[in-house]
Design an enzyme around this catalytic site. Structure first.
Site, PDB file in Angstrom:
ATOM      1  N   LYS A 162      -1.336  -9.596   2.806  1.00 19.79           N
ATOM      2  CA  LYS A 162      -0.482  -9.131   4.127  1.00 19.79           C
ATOM      3  C   LYS A 162      -1.415  -8.025   4.696  1.00 19.79           C
ATOM      4  O   LYS A 162      -2.244  -7.294   4.141  1.00 19.79           O
ATOM      5  CB  LYS A 162       0.657  -8.267   3.647  1.00 19.79           C
ATOM      6  CG  LYS A 162       1.408  -7.417   4.938  1.00 19.79           C
ATOM      7  CD  LYS A 162       2.903  -7.251   4.424  1.00 19.79           C
ATOM      8  CE  LYS A 162       2.854  -5.793   4.109  1.00 19.79           C
ATOM      9  NZ  LYS A 162       2.298  -4.781   4.903  1.00 19.79           N
ATOM     10  N   ASP A 178      -1.275  -6.216  -0.457  1.00 19.90           N
ATOM     11  CA  ASP A 178      -1.169  -5.571   1.015  1.00 19.90           C
ATOM     12  C   ASP A 178      -2.838  -4.963   1.156  1.00 19.90           C
ATOM     13  O   ASP A 178      -3.113  -4.215   0.240  1.00 19.90           O
ATOM     14  CB  ASP A 178      -0.179  -4.401   0.670  1.00 19.90           C
ATOM     15  CG  ASP A 178       0.304  -4.038   2.183  1.00 19.90           C
ATOM     16  OD1 ASP A 178      -0.155  -4.743   3.132  1.00 19.90           O
ATOM     17  OD2 ASP A 178       0.959  -3.203   2.193  1.00 19.90           O
ATOM     18  N   GLU A 215      -1.508  -5.396   8.392  1.00 14.69           N
ATOM     19  CA  GLU A 215      -0.814  -4.869   9.677  1.00 14.69           C
ATOM     20  C   GLU A 215      -1.782  -4.969  10.850  1.00 14.69           C
ATOM     21  O   GLU A 215      -2.870  -4.884  10.822  1.00 14.69           O
ATOM     22  CB  GLU A 215      -0.836  -3.249   9.429  1.00 14.69           C
ATOM     23  CG  GLU A 215      -0.040  -2.900   8.026  1.00 14.69           C
ATOM     24  CD  GLU A 215       0.251  -1.208   7.862  1.00 14.69           C
ATOM     25  OE1 GLU A 215      -0.182  -0.451   8.744  1.00 14.69           O
ATOM     26  OE2 GLU A 215       0.732  -0.854   6.593  1.00 14.69           O
ATOM     27  N   ASP A 223       0.866  -1.292   0.076  1.00 18.12           N
ATOM     28  CA  ASP A 223      -0.078   0.167  -0.007  1.00 18.12           C
ATOM     29  C   ASP A 223       0.999   1.353   0.105  1.00 18.12           C
ATOM     30  O   ASP A 223       0.262   2.313   0.004  1.00 18.12           O
ATOM     31  CB  ASP A 223      -0.983  -0.100   1.101  1.00 18.12           C
ATOM     32  CG  ASP A 223      -0.477   0.117   2.428  1.00 18.12           C
ATOM     33  OD1 ASP A 223       0.856  -0.144   2.655  1.00 18.12           O
ATOM     34  OD2 ASP A 223      -1.027   0.368   3.571  1.00 18.12           O
ATOM     35  N   SER A 224       2.177   1.020   0.137  1.00 18.27           N
ATOM     36  CA  SER A 224       3.244   2.221  -0.223  1.00 18.27           C
ATOM     37  C   SER A 224       2.794   2.680  -1.516  1.00 18.27           C
ATOM     38  O   SER A 224       3.371   3.810  -1.716  1.00 18.27           O
ATOM     39  CB  SER A 224       4.410   1.671  -0.108  1.00 18.27           C
ATOM     40  OG  SER A 224       4.757   0.604  -0.716  1.00 18.27           O
ATOM     41  N   GLU A 240       8.866  -4.313  10.968  1.00 13.29           N
ATOM     42  CA  GLU A 240       9.200  -2.810  10.334  1.00 13.29           C
ATOM     43  C   GLU A 240       9.708  -2.010  11.448  1.00 13.29           C
ATOM     44  O   GLU A 240       9.156  -1.629  12.335  1.00 13.29           O
ATOM     45  CB  GLU A 240       8.180  -2.101   9.566  1.00 13.29           C
ATOM     46  CG  GLU A 240       8.619  -0.876   9.124  1.00 13.29           C
ATOM     47  CD  GLU A 240       7.511  -0.288   7.932  1.00 13.29           C
ATOM     48  OE1 GLU A 240       6.658  -1.044   7.712  1.00 13.29           O
ATOM     49  OE2 GLU A 240       7.703   0.811   7.488  1.00 13.29           O
TER      50      GLU A 240
HETATM   51  O1  KIV Z   1       3.521  -1.138   1.678  1.00 14.93           O
HETATM   52  C1  KIV Z   1       4.613  -1.617   1.803  1.00 14.93           C
HETATM   53  O2  KIV Z   1       5.290  -1.162   0.939  1.00 14.93           O
HETATM   54  C2  KIV Z   1       4.756  -2.412   2.930  1.00 14.93           C
HETATM   55  C3  KIV Z   1       6.367  -2.664   3.069  1.00 14.93           C
HETATM   56  C4  KIV Z   1       7.006  -1.418   3.557  1.00 14.93           C
HETATM   57  C5  KIV Z   1       6.522  -3.788   4.042  1.00 14.93           C
HETATM   58  O3  KIV Z   1       4.155  -2.673   3.697  1.00 14.93           O
END
Ligand code: KIV
Length: 305
Positions: free
Chosen positions: A127, A97, A129, A58-59, A196
């Site tokens: 993934k 994500d 959080e 989600d970056s 992280e």
């Molecule tokens: O969204 C992302 O790029 C991440 C990584 C920093 C692990 O969650």
């Protein structure tokens, strides 16, 4: 731009990475490699380099879409990019994500959104959080046959609650809470956990305490693997660069030079030349000029440079 026929698919020199590969590498002590990607060409490059796993992170919100944090990216935007990544990758494990508000409200919605990553975008896993508070949600998702990667430490979706982009686990009680989160995620069925921005000793310690692999980003060298944001690796994002983000190239500079060179060549008439243009046979050109009304008033029609 070159165009490739659809049949020109990439050669597949290595077997697909699966969650079992992660476990196997953890068992053998072989470091697991992971990078983010958000589009087809980057996924091709990362996959071809033999990187074990690609995270459609989600970056995306920050490094591609220009938002100040990760909170604004939606499930539909994530899927759009995940589909492009899928088209570029043949072997890397693909992890979608879960964006902010795609799993926080309730477990049923979390399962549905996790399922969309597999069903609509061809991801292999998701993934999300968070620690102990998401154990039940994770159990629901894994029960649906969807592998889940956990993510604890600095969890960017909680940047407001954390009071900023801060290293986590620097006090004994915070470190203990992170260990308990990691153990709970393992118990809930996660196939691995991203750690992280936490002290390297804690990164190693949690890795030793878990049987599933840990993937570090700013968690030191003692984790089972590493992940970085591809834009940090390539030097393509300079709005915010954390200490842990090692830059392996300065593509922003290469890009700026190329764009400026193009601008200058077009402005000065150096580009394009006939090297970058298409020809028509002389006799066809002559016949074209003979068609009614085609001939210009000037002396040399279509001679060009
Ligand atoms: O969204 C992302 O790029 C991440 C990584 C920093 C692990 O969650």
């Amino acid at each position: 731009m070159s165009t490739r026929p659809e049949s020109d698919s990439q050669p597949n020199p290595r077997p697909r990475t699966t969650v079992l590969t992660f476990a196997e590498k953890r068992r053998k002590g072989e470091p697991i490699t992971m990078l983010t990607a958000y589009d087809y060409p980057t996924a091709r490059a990362v996959d071809a380099a033999g990187i074990d796993a690609i995270l459609v992170g989600d970056s995306l919100a920050m490094v591609v879409l220009g938002h100040p944090n990760t909170l604004s990216v939606t499930m539909d935007e994530m899927l759009h990019h995940a589909k492009a990544v899928k088209r570029g990758a043949t072997s890397s494990l693909l992890v979608g994500d879960m964006p902010f508000m795609s799993y926080q409200a309730d477990a049923a919605e979390a399962v549905r959104n996790a399922g969309r990553f597999l069903q609509e975008a061809g991801m292999d896993a998701v993934k999300l959080e968070g620690g102990r508070e998401y154990v039940e949600t994770i159990r629901h998702i894994t029960r649906a046959g969807i592998p889940v990667q956990g993510h604890i430490g600095l969890t960017p979706q909680s940047v407001n609650a954390l009071g900023g982009w801060r290293v986590q686990g620097r006090t004994a009680s915070d470190a203990r809470a992170l260990l308990d989160d990691a153990l709970a995620l393992e118990d809930a069925g996660c196939f691995s956990v991203v750690l992280e921005s936490l002290p390297y000793r804690l990164g190693s310690y949690i890795t030793e305490r878990l049987t599933i692999p840990t993937i570090g980003i700013g968690a030191g060298p003692g984790t089972s693997g590493q992940v970085l944001v591809i834009h940090d690796v390539l030097g393509l994002y300079d709005r915010f660069t954390p200490r842990f983000a090692k830059r392996y190239a300065d593509l922003a500079d290469v890009q700026a030079r190329a764009i400026a060179a193009y601008r200058d060549e077009v402005a000065s008439g150096q580009f394009p030349t006939r090297e970058h243009a298409y020809a028509i046979p002389d006799e066809e050109w002559a016949r074209f000029l003979d068609t009614p009304g085609a001939r210009l008033a000037g002396p040399a029609e279509g001679q060009g440079r």
